[in-house]
Design a protein around this motif. Sequence first.
Motif, PDB file in Angstrom:
ATOM      1  N   THR A 113       0.759  -1.305   0.063  1.00  0.00           N
ATOM      2  CA  THR A 113      -0.068  -0.214  -0.157  1.00  0.00           C
ATOM      3  C   THR A 113       0.770   1.001   0.068  1.00  0.00           C
ATOM      4  O   THR A 113       1.549   1.484   0.887  1.00  0.00           O
ATOM      5  N   SER A 263      -5.709 -11.790   7.808  1.00  0.00           N
ATOM      6  CA  SER A 263      -6.470 -10.337   7.962  1.00  0.00           C
ATOM      7  C   SER A 263      -6.278 -10.121   9.686  1.00  0.00           C
ATOM      8  O   SER A 263      -7.055 -10.312  10.373  1.00  0.00           O
ATOM      9  N   MET A 267      -3.190  -5.416   8.284  1.00  0.00           N
ATOM     10  CA  MET A 267      -4.056  -4.911   7.205  1.00  0.00           C
ATOM     11  C   MET A 267      -4.923  -3.757   7.972  1.00  0.00           C
ATOM     12  O   MET A 267      -4.905  -2.727   7.199  1.00  0.00           O
ATOM     13  N   GLY A 268      -5.349  -3.890   9.293  1.00  0.00           N
ATOM     14  CA  GLY A 268      -5.815  -2.650   9.706  1.00  0.00           C
ATOM     15  C   GLY A 268      -5.062  -1.427   9.810  1.00  0.00           C
ATOM     16  O   GLY A 268      -5.434  -0.334   9.385  1.00  0.00           O
ATOM     17  N   SER A 271      -4.557  -0.096   6.236  1.00  0.00           N
ATOM     18  CA  SER A 271      -5.674   0.861   6.134  1.00  0.00           C
ATOM     19  C   SER A 271      -6.085   2.123   6.549  1.00  0.00           C
ATOM     20  O   SER A 271      -6.535   3.134   6.147  1.00  0.00           O
ATOM     21  N   GLY A 275      -5.897   5.709   5.090  1.00  0.00           N
ATOM     22  CA  GLY A 275      -7.393   6.479   5.436  1.00  0.00           C
ATOM     23  C   GLY A 275      -7.472   7.933   5.664  1.00  0.00           C
ATOM     24  O   GLY A 275      -6.377   8.339   5.766  1.00  0.00           O
TER      25      GLY A 275
END
Length: 308
Positions: A113, A263, A267-268, A271, A275
């Motif tokens: 990411t 997961s 991943m959190g 994000s 975000g």
Amino acid sequence: MKKFPFIPFVFFLGLIIVFFACNQNNKPKNEEETILKGSTSVLVDETLLPIVEDQVEVFESLYEAKIKVNAKSEAETILALSKDTSKIAILSRKLNPEEVKVFESKKIKPRTTVFATDAIAFISNQRNKDTLIALQEVVNFLKGMPNSSIKGLVFDNPNSSTVRYMNELAGIKELPSKGIFSFKTNEEVIQFVSENEGMIGVVGVNWLMEPSLKMRPIVDKINILSVKGIGKTDYFAPTQNNLAEKKYPLARDLYIINCQGYSGLGMGFASFIAGEVGQRITLKSGLLPVNMPGRNIKIRKQIEKENK
């Protein structure tokens, strides 16, 4: 009584086994870990440490999560990631095909990411009046060519992302032995340059935008140099605006690489950084967020009178 055909039954049973196996692979080893809860560790390229610490501090304040930040040089970070020291890393480059194969051999597909644009900055002692530098002069110095304007280049670590970036830019495999100084951290580079005239330090710009309380008086003693790109005529400082307009010649994207294979908290956290809140933190830090956070403007039809 009808009997179920044997072959379809075996096929159905096989699907169930595959389904549960896949779901098991997507679950964290620690059952208490979710994308927003639990604990994990993150490997970080040391040149990017300040922005990551800011992100972790806010993330932990919002969720029941604990993230241990482990700062290393770029080469050490990638090596530790491949050896499963941690499943999450934050780097200034993507994994190359050979590195990806290491994880694919473990049945893990790295998730990458991009979350910000950073810059490599050149710094000098504040007593040096010249705050401009031509990138071609730096490249010539790295190639061992005579150069009267640069006394020495100071890097954080021979295995760092800044060294790798500059070597690739100059087209060399390793730094020359003459006129090159290296330490271990960006803090040490800034400290050394603040005490030695004529030296040019090479650091991650986020160490300079919002320095810690300990580093503020030291950062006040250095200049952040404006850079003229190779074949260009104008000089540009590593500001958010110049990064956004792609004018600064030493910009680089930043990535969070999740190799957990399930997961989990990685991943959190990825994000979160990409975000709204994470991008606001990036913007405040002086770096350029990938997604510019929006602004909410409230319009009132009538101005309220102050209570007298």
